[in-house]
Enzyme design. Structure first.
Site, PDB file in Angstrom:
ATOM      1  N   ASN A  28     -23.100   6.431  51.307  1.00 52.84           N
ATOM      2  CA  ASN A  28     -23.441   5.649  52.511  1.00 52.84           C
ATOM      3  C   ASN A  28     -24.961   5.674  52.697  1.00 52.84           C
ATOM      4  OD1 ASN A  28     -23.183   5.455  55.974  1.00 52.84           O
ATOM      5  ND2 ASN A  28     -22.358   3.949  54.589  1.00 52.84           N
ATOM      6  N   HIS A  33     -32.446   7.895  52.008  1.00 51.26           N
ATOM      7  CA  HIS A  33     -32.044   8.298  50.651  1.00 51.26           C
ATOM      8  C   HIS A  33     -32.908   7.598  49.605  1.00 51.26           C
ATOM      9  CE1 HIS A  33     -28.098   8.891  52.851  1.00 51.26           C
ATOM     10  NE2 HIS A  33     -28.201  10.047  52.228  1.00 51.26           N
ATOM     11  N   GLN A 150     -30.219  23.272  55.754  1.00 58.14           N
ATOM     12  CA  GLN A 150     -29.648  23.096  54.410  1.00 58.14           C
ATOM     13  C   GLN A 150     -30.713  23.309  53.337  1.00 58.14           C
ATOM     14  OE1 GLN A 150     -26.780  19.913  53.151  1.00 58.14           O
ATOM     15  NE2 GLN A 150     -28.623  18.903  52.413  1.00 58.14           N
TER      16      GLN A 150
HETATM   17  O1  PAF Z   1     -27.091  16.553  52.391  1.00 56.84           O
HETATM   18  C1  PAF Z   1     -26.044  16.125  51.871  1.00 56.84           C
HETATM   19  O2  PAF Z   1     -25.794  14.915  51.771  1.00 56.84           O
HETATM   20  C2  PAF Z   1     -25.000  17.117  51.382  1.00 56.84           C
HETATM   21  O3  PAF Z   1     -24.927  18.232  52.201  1.00 56.84           O
HETATM   22  C3  PAF Z   1     -25.217  17.527  49.913  1.00 56.84           C
HETATM   23  C4  PAF Z   1     -26.533  18.259  49.720  1.00 56.84           C
HETATM   24  C5  PAF Z   1     -25.174  16.286  49.024  1.00 56.84           C
HETATM   25  C6  PAF Z   1     -24.100  18.477  49.468  1.00 56.84           C
HETATM   26  O4  PAF Z   1     -22.845  17.885  49.603  1.00 56.84           O
END
Ligand code: PAF
Length: 282
Positions: A28, A33, A150
């Site tokens: 998505n 991105h 993260q």
């Molecule tokens: O940030 C994300 O989209 C997710 O947490 C990742 C790093 C692809 C792991 O599933």
């Protein structure tokens, strides 16, 4: 651009490649991105993106089922951005047997901030990222700063397991009103979408106050949370931390980050702003 749906196809496509730059995603895709893919291009070749909605990082009652799956549109975007290869496995390909070995980040990290509200989330992230790293074997991997905690977990994973991978952080892209780009913004109704930008404004107000000399960090975070609650948000947390340690700031801290997570209706948004703290005058 090639698309590999299996580990075998991925391995075949990457045979002999040593300089891979990798962008893991859950699909998505939006402009944020795309900016990570562009950053990856500056750091290695070929550029590989993965698209996988990882069940392990979603808790019971979270949005795993409704998370938007838009593979064709995602591939078009990635091809246009200059990505060389997409790895898009299904759940059975990545988890052919129940994943009984998992990577458990230390409790102090796993149960802090977002982890306090999403039990098991960071173990799920660390586990899938380690699997993806093993499959893709990148030299460089790119993660967005929007998921600040993260990024911190991934850096610790790489460091503590001696993975020969350089982690590069990409800046958060924002809509014109300041709302951080996120796949979950698609869940917002029209009025929620307008209100969504308030999260960033409250975090920015905290930054401004600290830059102006305010040092009661807890009071600043509490006041931002109060403003959000008054406007109808359900606030998980607002917190000010040392950007290098993710712990409470100390007098030695020189970079801070203010992080927040809050709900509008059924949509949980997160955001953060990191900034330098002016050196205290002697
Ligand atoms: O940030 C994300 O989209 C997710 O947490 C990742 C790093 C692809 C792991 O599933």
């Amino acid at each position: 651009m090639q698309v590999a749906h299996t580990a075998a196809a991925l391995r075949a496509a990457l045979a002999g490649k040593t300089g891979t730059a990798f962008v893991p995603t859950m699909g998505n895709l939006h402009a944020g991105h795309v900016s990570l893919v562009e950053l990856a291009k500056q750091h290695g070749q070929p550029v590989v993106a993965s698209i996988f909605v990882n069940p392990l990082q979603f808790g019971a009652g979270e949005d795993f089922e409704r998370y938007p799956r838009t593979l064709d549109a995602d591939c078009d975007r990635l091809a246009a951005a200059g990505c060389d290869l997409v790895f898009a496995p299904d759940v059975a390909e990545l988890y052919p047997v129940a994943q009984t070995f998992t990577v458990q980040p230390p409790d102090a990290l796993a149960n802090d901030l977002c982890g306090a509200f999403r039990p098991g989330h960071f173990a799920g992230v660390a586990t899938v990222v380690l699997k993806l790293f093993n499959l893709v074997q990148p030299r460089v991997a790119v993660f967005g700063k929007k998921d600040f905690q993260q990024l911190f977990v991934i850096r610790a994973l790489v460091e503590q397991f001696n993975l020969p991978i350089e982690i590069v952080a990409g800046d958060t892209l924002r809509e014109p009103d300041g709302l951080a780009m996120s796949s979950r913004n698609a869940y917002l109704g029209t009025s929620e979408r307008i209100q969504g930008a308030q999260l960033q404004r409250e975090l920015a107000a905290v930054v401004t106050a600290v830059e102006a000399g305010e040092r009661d960090f807890d009071a600043l975070a509490a006041s931002a949370a109060r403003h959000l609650k008054m406007a109808g948000w359900r606030v998980d947390y607002v917190a000010l931390r040392d950007a290098a340690t993710l712990q409470a700031p100390t007098p030695a801290s020189n970079r801070l980050v203010v992080l927040g997570a809050a709900w509008l209706g059924n949509t949980r948004l997160i955001d953060n702003l990191d900034f330098s703290l002016p050196a205290a005058s002697p």
